[in-house]
Design a protein around this motif. Sequence first.
Motif, PDB file in Angstrom:
ATOM      1  N   SER A 184       0.788  -1.337   0.145  1.00 64.60           N
ATOM      2  CA  SER A 184       0.074   0.021  -0.219  1.00 64.60           C
ATOM      3  C   SER A 184       0.917   1.315  -0.161  1.00 64.60           C
ATOM      4  O   SER A 184       0.505   2.344  -0.608  1.00 64.60           O
ATOM      5  CB  SER A 184      -0.870  -0.080   1.115  1.00 64.60           C
ATOM      6  N   TYR A 185       1.958   1.157   0.706  1.00 64.26           N
ATOM      7  CA  TYR A 185       2.865   2.308   0.824  1.00 64.26           C
ATOM      8  C   TYR A 185       3.488   2.562  -0.560  1.00 64.26           C
ATOM      9  O   TYR A 185       3.727   3.868  -0.952  1.00 64.26           O
ATOM     10  CB  TYR A 185       3.771   2.104   1.960  1.00 64.26           C
ATOM     11  N   ALA A 186       3.943   1.714  -1.016  1.00 62.53           N
ATOM     12  CA  ALA A 186       4.778   1.714  -2.337  1.00 62.53           C
ATOM     13  C   ALA A 186       4.069   2.616  -3.252  1.00 62.53           C
ATOM     14  O   ALA A 186       4.679   3.302  -4.318  1.00 62.53           O
ATOM     15  CB  ALA A 186       5.105   0.442  -2.988  1.00 62.53           C
ATOM     16  N   ARG A 187       2.560   2.384  -3.554  1.00 67.81           N
ATOM     17  CA  ARG A 187       1.732   2.958  -4.628  1.00 67.81           C
ATOM     18  C   ARG A 187       1.895   4.750  -4.194  1.00 67.81           C
ATOM     19  O   ARG A 187       1.615   5.516  -4.965  1.00 67.81           O
ATOM     20  CB  ARG A 187       0.218   2.577  -4.429  1.00 67.81           C
ATOM     21  N   LEU A 188       2.291   5.110  -3.102  1.00 65.10           N
ATOM     22  CA  LEU A 188       2.341   6.455  -2.837  1.00 65.10           C
ATOM     23  C   LEU A 188       3.873   6.928  -2.710  1.00 65.10           C
ATOM     24  O   LEU A 188       3.914   8.288  -2.304  1.00 65.10           O
ATOM     25  CB  LEU A 188       1.823   6.751  -1.332  1.00 65.10           C
ATOM     26  N   VAL A 189       4.683   6.225  -3.120  1.00 60.88           N
ATOM     27  CA  VAL A 189       6.025   6.916  -3.145  1.00 60.88           C
ATOM     28  C   VAL A 189       6.453   7.792  -4.020  1.00 60.88           C
ATOM     29  O   VAL A 189       6.021   7.510  -5.499  1.00 60.88           O
ATOM     30  CB  VAL A 189       7.183   5.603  -3.376  1.00 60.88           C
ATOM     31  N   THR A 190       7.008   8.833  -3.770  1.00 60.18           N
ATOM     32  CA  THR A 190       7.414  10.189  -4.716  1.00 60.18           C
ATOM     33  C   THR A 190       8.904  10.073  -4.909  1.00 60.18           C
ATOM     34  O   THR A 190       9.715   9.544  -4.101  1.00 60.18           O
ATOM     35  CB  THR A 190       6.628  11.480  -3.868  1.00 60.18           C
ATOM     36  N   ASP A 191       9.339  10.835  -5.863  1.00 59.36           N
ATOM     37  CA  ASP A 191      10.705  11.099  -5.945  1.00 59.36           C
ATOM     38  C   ASP A 191      11.415  11.808  -4.788  1.00 59.36           C
ATOM     39  O   ASP A 191      12.543  11.336  -4.446  1.00 59.36           O
ATOM     40  CB  ASP A 191      10.860  12.216  -7.293  1.00 59.36           C
ATOM     41  N   ALA A 192      10.702  12.473  -4.085  1.00 65.51           N
ATOM     42  CA  ALA A 192      11.188  13.205  -2.802  1.00 65.51           C
ATOM     43  C   ALA A 192      11.446  12.111  -1.866  1.00 65.51           C
ATOM     44  O   ALA A 192      12.424  12.261  -1.028  1.00 65.51           O
ATOM     45  CB  ALA A 192      10.380  14.369  -2.322  1.00 65.51           C
ATOM     46  N   GLN A 193      10.423  11.196  -1.635  1.00 60.52           N
ATOM     47  CA  GLN A 193      10.714  10.121  -0.650  1.00 60.52           C
ATOM     48  C   GLN A 193      11.591   9.193  -0.946  1.00 60.52           C
ATOM     49  O   GLN A 193      12.748   8.729  -0.153  1.00 60.52           O
ATOM     50  CB  GLN A 193       9.270   9.335  -0.553  1.00 60.52           C
ATOM     51  N   VAL A 194      12.265   9.008  -2.184  1.00 60.99           N
ATOM     52  CA  VAL A 194      13.164   8.387  -2.822  1.00 60.99           C
ATOM     53  C   VAL A 194      14.482   9.250  -2.181  1.00 60.99           C
ATOM     54  O   VAL A 194      15.327   8.305  -1.836  1.00 60.99           O
ATOM     55  CB  VAL A 194      13.235   7.989  -4.293  1.00 60.99           C
ATOM     56  N   GLU A 195      14.594  10.336  -2.670  1.00 57.77           N
ATOM     57  CA  GLU A 195      15.767  11.024  -2.111  1.00 57.77           C
ATOM     58  C   GLU A 195      15.829  11.256  -0.514  1.00 57.77           C
ATOM     59  O   GLU A 195      17.110  11.122  -0.356  1.00 57.77           O
ATOM     60  CB  GLU A 195      15.524  12.826  -2.734  1.00 57.77           C
ATOM     61  N   THR A 223       6.288  -6.411  -4.238  1.00 60.30           N
ATOM     62  CA  THR A 223       6.356  -4.732  -4.215  1.00 60.30           C
ATOM     63  C   THR A 223       7.715  -4.273  -4.627  1.00 60.30           C
ATOM     64  O   THR A 223       7.937  -3.397  -5.419  1.00 60.30           O
ATOM     65  CB  THR A 223       5.904  -4.454  -2.847  1.00 60.30           C
ATOM     66  N   THR A 224       8.881  -4.785  -3.968  1.00 63.14           N
ATOM     67  CA  THR A 224      10.227  -4.452  -4.028  1.00 63.14           C
ATOM     68  C   THR A 224      10.327  -5.043  -5.892  1.00 63.14           C
ATOM     69  O   THR A 224      11.216  -3.944  -6.353  1.00 63.14           O
ATOM     70  CB  THR A 224      11.278  -5.413  -3.409  1.00 63.14           C
ATOM     71  N   ARG A 225      10.120  -6.100  -6.309  1.00 64.18           N
ATOM     72  CA  ARG A 225      10.210  -6.298  -7.724  1.00 64.18           C
ATOM     73  C   ARG A 225       9.663  -5.098  -8.672  1.00 64.18           C
ATOM     74  O   ARG A 225      10.412  -4.588  -9.644  1.00 64.18           O
ATOM     75  CB  ARG A 225       9.777  -7.570  -7.989  1.00 64.18           C
ATOM     76  N   GLN A 226       8.461  -4.770  -8.422  1.00 61.66           N
ATOM     77  CA  GLN A 226       7.908  -3.833  -9.258  1.00 61.66           C
ATOM     78  C   GLN A 226       8.573  -2.608  -9.035  1.00 61.66           C
ATOM     79  O   GLN A 226       8.478  -2.064 -10.090  1.00 61.66           O
ATOM     80  CB  GLN A 226       6.483  -3.769  -8.727  1.00 61.66           C
ATOM     81  N   LEU A 227       8.945  -2.119  -8.113  1.00 65.18           N
ATOM     82  CA  LEU A 227       9.489  -0.760  -7.624  1.00 65.18           C
ATOM     83  C   LEU A 227      10.834  -0.951  -8.388  1.00 65.18           C
ATOM     84  O   LEU A 227      11.188   0.287  -9.187  1.00 65.18           O
ATOM     85  CB  LEU A 227       9.712  -0.528  -6.153  1.00 65.18           C
ATOM     86  N   LEU A 228      11.633  -1.980  -8.183  1.00 61.46           N
ATOM     87  CA  LEU A 228      12.970  -1.839  -9.210  1.00 61.46           C
ATOM     88  C   LEU A 228      12.766  -1.939 -10.608  1.00 61.46           C
ATOM     89  O   LEU A 228      13.651  -1.368 -11.221  1.00 61.46           O
ATOM     90  CB  LEU A 228      13.784  -3.014  -8.522  1.00 61.46           C
ATOM     91  N   GLU A 229      11.806  -2.883 -11.047  1.00 62.94           N
ATOM     92  CA  GLU A 229      11.523  -2.953 -12.495  1.00 62.94           C
ATOM     93  C   GLU A 229      11.105  -1.664 -13.037  1.00 62.94           C
ATOM     94  O   GLU A 229      11.674  -1.239 -14.121  1.00 62.94           O
ATOM     95  CB  GLU A 229      10.585  -3.830 -12.845  1.00 62.94           C
ATOM     96  N   ALA A 230      10.563  -0.716 -12.115  1.00 59.44           N
ATOM     97  CA  ALA A 230      10.037   0.756 -12.845  1.00 59.44           C
ATOM     98  C   ALA A 230      10.965   1.635 -12.537  1.00 59.44           C
ATOM     99  O   ALA A 230      11.192   2.665 -13.335  1.00 59.44           O
ATOM    100  CB  ALA A 230       8.873   0.903 -12.023  1.00 59.44           C
ATOM    101  N   ASN A 231      12.120   1.443 -11.754  1.00 61.80           N
ATOM    102  CA  ASN A 231      13.002   2.699 -11.566  1.00 61.80           C
ATOM    103  C   ASN A 231      14.604   2.166 -11.550  1.00 61.80           C
ATOM    104  O   ASN A 231      15.358   3.069 -11.494  1.00 61.80           O
ATOM    105  CB  ASN A 231      12.844   2.988  -9.850  1.00 61.80           C
ATOM    106  N   ALA A 232      14.848   0.754 -11.726  1.00 61.85           N
ATOM    107  CA  ALA A 232      16.152   0.547 -11.612  1.00 61.85           C
ATOM    108  C   ALA A 232      16.375  -0.373 -13.105  1.00 61.85           C
ATOM    109  O   ALA A 232      17.390  -1.578 -12.840  1.00 61.85           O
ATOM    110  CB  ALA A 232      16.443  -0.118 -10.525  1.00 61.85           C
ATOM    111  N   ARG A 233      16.018  -0.098 -14.405  1.00 66.17           N
ATOM    112  CA  ARG A 233      16.183  -0.996 -15.258  1.00 66.17           C
ATOM    113  C   ARG A 233      17.709  -0.905 -15.828  1.00 66.17           C
ATOM    114  O   ARG A 233      18.244   0.451 -15.632  1.00 66.17           O
ATOM    115  CB  ARG A 233      15.279  -0.548 -16.550  1.00 66.17           C
TER     116      ARG A 233
END
Length: 271
Positions: free
Chosen positions: A22-33, A86-96
């Motif tokens: 649920s949290y991962a759907r709300l992650v923004t670039d600012a939170q990544v930073e 969830t981790t796999r989805q996040l990395l597939e979208a942001n760490a190709r």
Amino acid sequence: MSGSADLLDQKSHFAFGKNWASYARLVTDAQVEEAIDGLRRLASGGLEGKRFLDIGCGSGLHALAALRLGASEVMALDIDSDSVATTRQLLEANARGQRWSTMEASVFDLQPDSLGLFDVVYSWGVLHHTGDMYRALRAAAALVARDGRFLFALYRRTRMCWFWKLEKRWYAGADQGAQARARSVYVGLLRLAMRGKFSSYVETYSQKRGMDFYHDVHDWLGGWPYESISPRDTDRFMKQLGMRQIRAFVHPGMTSGLFGSGCDEYVYGKT
């Protein structure tokens, strides 16, 4: 904690993975930073060329942060299948194009012979939820390379730990309605205690490693199994494992723990 079979069984644990999804759907670039800044602070710099293991990867946010800090390889694992997905989805979208992998596994099953050793082993706020914190620390430390670092955070011991252990065991088994009512009571009491500062506290909460206040409330109230430890006991045990403290961010003295226990952060290396 006893480390009995039921506590080590993932089925008896709080559903951390669903909360992280649920949290991962709300992650923004600012939170990544913010997550990058938090990891950089703990690692005291970048991770260029480092082999990085994330034990208890949750949403995958800090696995992504490690890649952004230059890690040459990231392995992210969790006992919870929802967290792994969830981790796999996040990395597939942001760490190709970067070198990373995910795995569903318990820290107790990790073996250096099969995984190898890592320059950085990272486990933030995880090992105290395994059902046997000391055994989990031992297993994680065994994966640290000779000149590597073990970065971890554990709940600090408070005067209210006995209460939170009872509360968490109840909450983890309660239905969603009861959990929602418990969260409302907790947030309401915290709002009263903060005397007008609550709104600004919530607004700036993401600066804490990129986290989200309301997801963290659910995580805190439901975090079963639960153990805590003092900095002194942590250092004593790590020395038994042949590790020395490099840096630590700890709260001095024992707090009341009325609204919970924060995490003390540690960095250890092989002696």
